[in-house]
Design a protein around this motif. Structure first.
Motif, PDB file in Angstrom:
ATOM      1  N   GLN A   1      -3.691   0.878  -3.000  1.00 20.04           N
ATOM      2  CA  GLN A   1      -3.588  -0.499  -2.557  1.00 20.04           C
ATOM      3  C   GLN A   1      -3.300  -1.368  -3.763  1.00 20.04           C
TER       4      GLN A   1
ATOM      5  N   ARG B   1       0.843  -1.181   0.000  1.00 23.75           N
ATOM      6  CA  ARG B   1       0.000   0.000   0.000  1.00 23.75           C
ATOM      7  C   ARG B   1       0.881   1.234   0.000  1.00 23.75           C
TER       8      ARG B   1
ATOM      9  N   ILE C   1      -7.994   9.867  -9.043  1.00 26.69           N
ATOM     10  CA  ILE C   1      -9.232  10.051  -8.306  1.00 26.69           C
ATOM     11  C   ILE C   1      -9.533  11.546  -8.227  1.00 26.69           C
TER      12      ILE C   1
ATOM     13  N   GLY D   1     -14.528  11.854  -5.978  1.00 25.23           N
ATOM     14  CA  GLY D   1     -14.394  10.417  -5.738  1.00 25.23           C
ATOM     15  C   GLY D   1     -14.438   9.540  -6.973  1.00 25.23           C
TER      16      GLY D   1
ATOM     17  N   THR E   1      -6.322  -0.399  -6.116  1.00 26.33           N
ATOM     18  CA  THR E   1      -7.427   0.451  -5.691  1.00 26.33           C
ATOM     19  C   THR E   1      -6.871   1.778  -5.192  1.00 26.33           C
ATOM     20  N   ILE E   2      -7.369   2.868  -5.769  1.00 32.68           N
ATOM     21  CA  ILE E   2      -6.964   4.206  -5.346  1.00 32.68           C
ATOM     22  C   ILE E   2      -8.034   4.775  -4.413  1.00 32.68           C
ATOM     23  N   SER E   3      -7.594   5.517  -3.410  1.00 32.46           N
ATOM     24  CA  SER E   3      -8.549   6.120  -2.478  1.00 32.46           C
ATOM     25  C   SER E   3      -7.945   7.391  -1.896  1.00 32.46           C
ATOM     26  N   ARG E   4      -8.814   8.218  -1.338  1.00 29.11           N
ATOM     27  CA  ARG E   4      -8.394   9.462  -0.699  1.00 29.11           C
ATOM     28  C   ARG E   4      -9.019   9.544   0.687  1.00 29.11           C
ATOM     29  N   GLU E   5      -8.264  10.020   1.641  1.00 27.32           N
ATOM     30  CA  GLU E   5      -8.773  10.298   2.978  1.00 27.32           C
ATOM     31  C   GLU E   5      -8.577  11.793   3.213  1.00 27.32           C
TER      32      GLU E   5
ATOM     33  N   THR F   1     -13.045   7.515  -9.956  1.00 26.10           N
ATOM     34  CA  THR F   1     -11.745   6.876 -10.156  1.00 26.10           C
ATOM     35  C   THR F   1     -11.600   6.355 -11.574  1.00 26.10           C
TER      36      THR F   1
ATOM     37  N   MET G   1      -3.615  10.305   0.068  1.00 24.67           N
ATOM     38  CA  MET G   1      -4.117   9.430  -0.977  1.00 24.67           C
ATOM     39  C   MET G   1      -3.388   8.094  -0.861  1.00 24.67           C
ATOM     40  N   TYR G   2      -4.081   7.030  -1.225  1.00 24.62           N
ATOM     41  CA  TYR G   2      -3.502   5.697  -1.120  1.00 24.62           C
ATOM     42  C   TYR G   2      -3.603   4.953  -2.438  1.00 24.62           C
TER      43      TYR G   2
END
Length: 115
Positions: free
Chosen positions: A81, A19, A51, A55, A68-72, A57, A78-79
């Motif tokens: 995985q 990650r 992203i 949200g 898998t891309i994500s944002r917090e 993607t 941003m991550y």
């Protein structure tokens, strides 16, 4: 100005997971899109995933179903995985952010997948 710092790269065997994280600081308001790019030796830098602030993607075909891309937003992070890693995923991975007409890059983090 926006500062981006990646972390989480390393050496992993094929089939393994990593990650990546990208911490953003500075003038982070109004960042519209964040993305991960990668560059393998002797190859051009390519988009891996991105992203939007809403949200949405998008993924490169080569990583769909595995990454898998994500944002917090609370942590301005941003991550990415990455599962089922393959030797061809070996590259330097860069964080990217777009704010107004400016594009910002992190320094990159090395991901090496051994066969």
């Amino acid at each position: 100005q926006v500062q981006l710092v990646e972390s989480g790269g390393g050496l992993v065997q094929a089939g393994g997971s990593l990650r990546l994280s990208c911490a953003a600081s500075g003038s982070i308001f109004s960042i519209t899109v964040m993305a991960w790019y990668r560059q393998a030796p002797g190859k051009q830098r390519e988009l891996v995933a991105r992203i939007t602030s809403g949200g949405t993607t998008n993924y490169a075909e080569s990583v769909k179903g595995r990454f898998t891309i994500s944002r917090e937003n609370v942590k301005n992070t941003m991550y990415l995985q990455m599962n089922s890693l393959k030797p061809e995923d070996t590259a330097v991975y860069y964080c990217n952010a777009v704010r107004a007409l400016s594009v910002y890059w992190g320094q990159g983090t090395q991901v090496t997948v051994s066969s």
